[in-house]
Design an enzyme around this catalytic site. Structure first.
Site, PDB file in Angstrom:
ATOM      1  N   SER A 114       0.865  -1.195   0.000  1.00  0.00           N
ATOM      2  CA  SER A 114       0.000   0.000   0.000  1.00  0.00           C
ATOM      3  C   SER A 114       0.889   1.228   0.000  1.00  0.00           C
ATOM      4  O   SER A 114       2.038   1.177   0.480  1.00  0.00           O
ATOM      5  CB  SER A 114      -0.873   0.010   1.259  1.00  0.00           C
ATOM      6  OG  SER A 114      -1.525   1.262   1.403  1.00  0.00           O
ATOM      7  N   TYR A 152      -1.122  -0.052  10.794  1.00  0.00           N
ATOM      8  CA  TYR A 152      -1.400  -0.466   9.411  1.00  0.00           C
ATOM      9  C   TYR A 152      -0.234  -0.049   8.508  1.00  0.00           C
ATOM     10  O   TYR A 152       0.264  -0.859   7.715  1.00  0.00           O
ATOM     11  CB  TYR A 152      -2.719   0.138   8.919  1.00  0.00           C
ATOM     12  CG  TYR A 152      -3.018  -0.249   7.486  1.00  0.00           C
ATOM     13  CD1 TYR A 152      -3.314  -1.569   7.162  1.00  0.00           C
ATOM     14  CD2 TYR A 152      -2.960   0.693   6.455  1.00  0.00           C
ATOM     15  CE1 TYR A 152      -3.558  -1.934   5.845  1.00  0.00           C
ATOM     16  CE2 TYR A 152      -3.209   0.332   5.140  1.00  0.00           C
ATOM     17  CZ  TYR A 152      -3.503  -0.985   4.836  1.00  0.00           C
ATOM     18  OH  TYR A 152      -3.741  -1.362   3.529  1.00  0.00           O
TER      19      TYR A 152
END
Ligand SMILES: NC(=O)c1ccc[n+]([C@@H]2O[C@H](COP(=O)([O-])OP(=O)(O)OC[C@H]3O[C@@H](n4cnc5c(N)ncnc54)[C@H](OP(=O)(O)O)[C@@H]3O)[C@@H](O)[C@H]2O)c1
Length: 251
Positions: free
Chosen positions: A139, A152
């Site tokens: 990501s 995250y």
């Protein structure tokens, strides 16, 4: 899309019951790949089957946080030449000062340990055959941290490091490793992050056109179908209306 023929090549997609994983299964099926698909929601995997044409498809329950589940899954994927480590999630947007250990653990267990576990299970046969492609779904959160995303973002920065370490470890084996790093993609990701709060999830994508799961799946299909001498190590794709993890142009 021109590229290497993948007709009859076995591909594993983790987290294929929704979003990017389901779209990747469709995209790889269009390229002629046979598929081993895993996720916890097997009914959702079964619902995908009719969309996959006439390639061979094995549907299996998979919880990447469970060693036993991963081992049982991998036993049905011994021919895999492509592994798409897609299963992943974010939980909450709490700052570290208010963070919940169970959220931290779930993200780390899923996004990092799960990815490592599946890779360790499937990689030795790829090495034996001197052929294989591992695509990690990272990501942009791994490139640039944002407030409320510490853990995250750390997991996705970890995915980036694992990808690079694997590139070094596998140099000379013929095995390719890639990290596909999307910006905002409209999937069930935000619904999961906000524990089912649909209104809050919808607001994440309000006022701009996010990437679709299909956009990311096409990028993954591009990566795996390059000729064997080409390793796309990192592929970053943003919506045009997003310039960083925090910069959005909303109308
Ligand atoms: N959406 C975004 O904006 C975005 C941006 C960059 C990167 N990503 C990454 O893209 C990947 C896919 O996310 P998505 O956006 O497609 O979200 P999604 O629609 O929520 O899909 C996530 C998938 O992961 C699976 N999964 C979650 N925990 C699992 C576990 N313990 N074992 C097996 N499968 C598990 C889910 O299946 P089950 O619940 O059925 O197990 C589901 O199929 C993730 O790694 C995410 O971090 C997403």
């Amino acid at each position: 899309m021109s590229g290497m023929s993948l007709q009859g090549t076995w591909a594993v997609v983790t987290g294929a019951s929704a979003g990017i994983g389901a779209a990747t299964a469709r995209a790889l099926a269009r390229l002629g790949c046979n598929l081993v698909l895993g996720a916890r929601r097997v009914d959702r995997l079964e619902a995908l089957r009719p969309e996959l044409g006439d390639v061979e498809v094995r549907i299996l329950s998979l919880d990447v946080t469970s060693p036993e589940s991963c081992e049982a899954f991998a036993a049905h994927a011994t021919e895999a030449e492509i592994l798409v480590n897609n299963a992943g999630l974010a939980r909450g947007v709490d700052p570290v000062a208010q963070g919940r250990e169970e959220d931290w653990r779930e993200m780390i267990e899923t996004n990092l340990v799960g990815l490592l576990r599946l890779t360790r299970l499937l990689l030795p046969r790829m090495i034996e055959r001197r052929r294989g492609t591992i695509v990690n779904v990272g990501s942009v959160a791994g490139l640039e941290a944002y407030p409320g995303g510490a853990v995250y973002c750390a997991t996705k920065a970890g995915v980036r490091s694992i990808t690079k370490a694997l590139r070094h470890e596998l140099l000379g084996t013929g095995i390719r490793v890639a990290n596909v790093e999307p910006g905002a993609v409209e999937t069930e990701f935000s619904l999961v992050r906000f524990s089912g709060d649909a209104e809050r999830a919808r607001k994440v994508y309000e006022g701009f056109t996010p990437l679709t799961a299909e956009d990311v799946a096409e990028a993954i299909a591009f990566v795996v179908s390059r000729p064997p001498h080409v390793n796309i190590e990192e592929l970053v794709l943003y919506p045009t209306a997003q310039a960083s993890t925090m910069a959005f142009h909303r109308q």
